[in-house]
Scaffold this active site. Sequence first.
Site, PDB file in Angstrom:
ATOM      1  N   GLY A  77      22.389  33.550 -35.832  1.00 38.16           N
ATOM      2  CA  GLY A  77      23.612  34.304 -35.614  1.00 38.16           C
ATOM      3  C   GLY A  77      23.405  35.466 -34.653  1.00 38.16           C
ATOM      4  N   ARG A 141      21.287  27.066 -33.996  1.00 42.15           N
ATOM      5  CA  ARG A 141      20.599  27.080 -35.287  1.00 42.15           C
ATOM      6  C   ARG A 141      19.662  25.877 -35.489  1.00 42.15           C
ATOM      7  NH1 ARG A 141      22.439  31.084 -38.567  1.00 42.15           N
ATOM      8  NH2 ARG A 141      24.420  32.075 -38.027  1.00 42.15           N
ATOM      9  N   ASP A 172      14.219  33.097 -40.871  1.00 43.22           N
ATOM     10  CA  ASP A 172      13.996  31.653 -40.690  1.00 43.22           C
ATOM     11  C   ASP A 172      13.506  31.338 -39.285  1.00 43.22           C
ATOM     12  OD1 ASP A 172      14.601  30.956 -43.267  1.00 43.22           O
ATOM     13  OD2 ASP A 172      16.684  30.427 -42.860  1.00 43.22           O
ATOM     14  N   LYS A 198      15.481  40.087 -35.586  1.00 41.16           N
ATOM     15  CA  LYS A 198      16.930  40.193 -35.445  1.00 41.16           C
ATOM     16  C   LYS A 198      17.636  39.793 -36.727  1.00 41.16           C
ATOM     17  CE  LYS A 198      19.097  36.921 -35.393  1.00 41.16           C
ATOM     18  NZ  LYS A 198      19.848  35.666 -35.537  1.00 41.16           N
ATOM     19  N   THR A 199      18.577  40.567 -37.184  1.00 43.39           N
ATOM     20  CA  THR A 199      19.598  40.151 -38.139  1.00 43.39           C
ATOM     21  C   THR A 199      20.419  41.353 -38.532  1.00 43.39           C
ATOM     22  OG1 THR A 199      20.112  39.269 -40.340  1.00 43.39           O
ATOM     23  CG2 THR A 199      17.984  40.324 -40.099  1.00 43.39           C
ATOM     24  N   ASP A 201      22.036  41.530 -41.130  1.00 46.02           N
ATOM     25  CA  ASP A 201      21.964  41.645 -42.588  1.00 46.02           C
ATOM     26  C   ASP A 201      20.961  42.688 -43.053  1.00 46.02           C
ATOM     27  OD1 ASP A 201      23.840  39.674 -42.710  1.00 46.02           O
ATOM     28  OD2 ASP A 201      22.510  38.112 -43.469  1.00 46.02           O
TER      29      ASP A 201
END
Length: 549
Positions: A77, A141, A172, A198-199, A201
Amino acid sequence: MEISALQIARAAYQPKLPKALQGPVKAVEGEATQSVGNQEEIKALFPNTYGMPVITFEAGEKTELPAFNVGVILSGGQAPGGHNVISGLFDGVKSLNPENKLYGFILGPGGLVDHKYIEITSELMDQYRNTGGFDIIGSGRTKLEKEEQFEKGIEILRELGIKALVIIGGDDSNTNACVLAEYYAAKKYGVQVIGCPKTIDGDLKNEQIETSFGFDTACKTYSELIGNIQRDCNSARKYWHFIKLMGRSASHIALECALQTQPNICLVSEEVEAKEMSLDDVVTYIAQAVADRAADGNNFGTVLIPEGLIEFIPAIKKLIAELNEVLTDPATGESREFANAEEQIAFVKSSIAKENLAVLESLPADVARQLCLDRDPHGNVQVSLIETEKLLSRMVATKLDAWKAEGKFCGKFSAQHHFFGYEGRCAAPSNYDADYCYSLGFNASRLISNGKTGYMSIIQNTTAPAEQWIAGGVPITMMMNIERRNGANKPVIRKALVELDGAPFKFFAAHREEWAKNTCYVYPGPIQYWGPTEVCDQTTKTLKLEQAK
């Protein structure tokens, strides 16, 4: 392409670098490392990339390097700052030797396998500096985990003369980067693999990684929206706003936004799990806050809800774990196929344990149906599709109706619903993310020039001025353990959950009762790029509290 006035002005911003990266560097090695869990198993799986030391860069002597090419992949994402990681990598690679080239693989890891790429030139790069999104090369992805994918990849890497591959992604994606690094090292293919954290979240962090990039910008973007809603809420004084925020595996976004905006209620999934709260416990907690405010004449408020909340309710978590098992074909590891939805639901009900079936049947019919049917590309329940904000408000309304009949609630309750997700993933990066991401990319070029593989680029001490930031690398294997995924045990990077004994949660817990009863809203406003440092250059409250001495 046509660009906005802000983008034109923003393109002129030169991101700051740590002092150590402003000239030639030397790598200082620490002690040998080991994985955070399952050490023997991880070591056996990654014999060529396990146990390497943490690296710190210091000023060094200039050396001449022969020309080499680098590949870059955006995976998973989107997160604000991805373009600055690439621009930092581009500038870093060119500073080592102007003849070096950077190639971007199109639409994520699939571009490596399918040999789809472009050369990133200075003219192309200049269009994307300090911008949000991943649109310079796109993302995808595709999981890199099969030998045939690795072999297809090496074909194009050799054809383009690529010495190193930088994979920009979350836990992941960086797990895949580690697997790829190990495979190429074992085969002695001479290709390095470097990761970047990266994220939005915020769950890719640990003792070495202070924060994942994009978290700062996304939380500030969501907090602006929450602040706008709270101002509207405090103006109309007739609605309770239930706001779901991204964060399936951890509640970092919800907690940070709560620290920035001071809502009446913020649910933290990790606390719900630790206290073994049922769905009814959660509903009762919200309903009581509504009733208490109504008693003071305040029939309005805001509730922040992490996207993955329902998965942390212990009874539902057990149900979902079994659903993931029974809906996976053990022979193939892929999702089972069914003729229609009714056949799938019947199979689920006949296959799961009696206590889990009881939980399933206690849920509203539409939620139970979503749990049985909707799967993500990896075969897991698509928790993000469950409209938790509507589920909770509906159940709160039912409970308040019952309390009103008993004389325990005398107010009014009317709900509005919001889900903030995509709104934050491609925002123009804050000054913090612009600088942090540029440094991560530039630092990756130094890991490459120092011959490292299986490392993640890290920048530390980021609550200090950028010149004092510390640059280096951490072996990806150091962050790994074994977890159950899709019915099998797999090596993965351990996700960082909200720590209930950590400073950010403790600060929140100390203030939430006041925020619940009173109207203490804070309105952060939009991200600012120019102006006083206290307005433009602040980190997240989470990072400040974590790094406070």
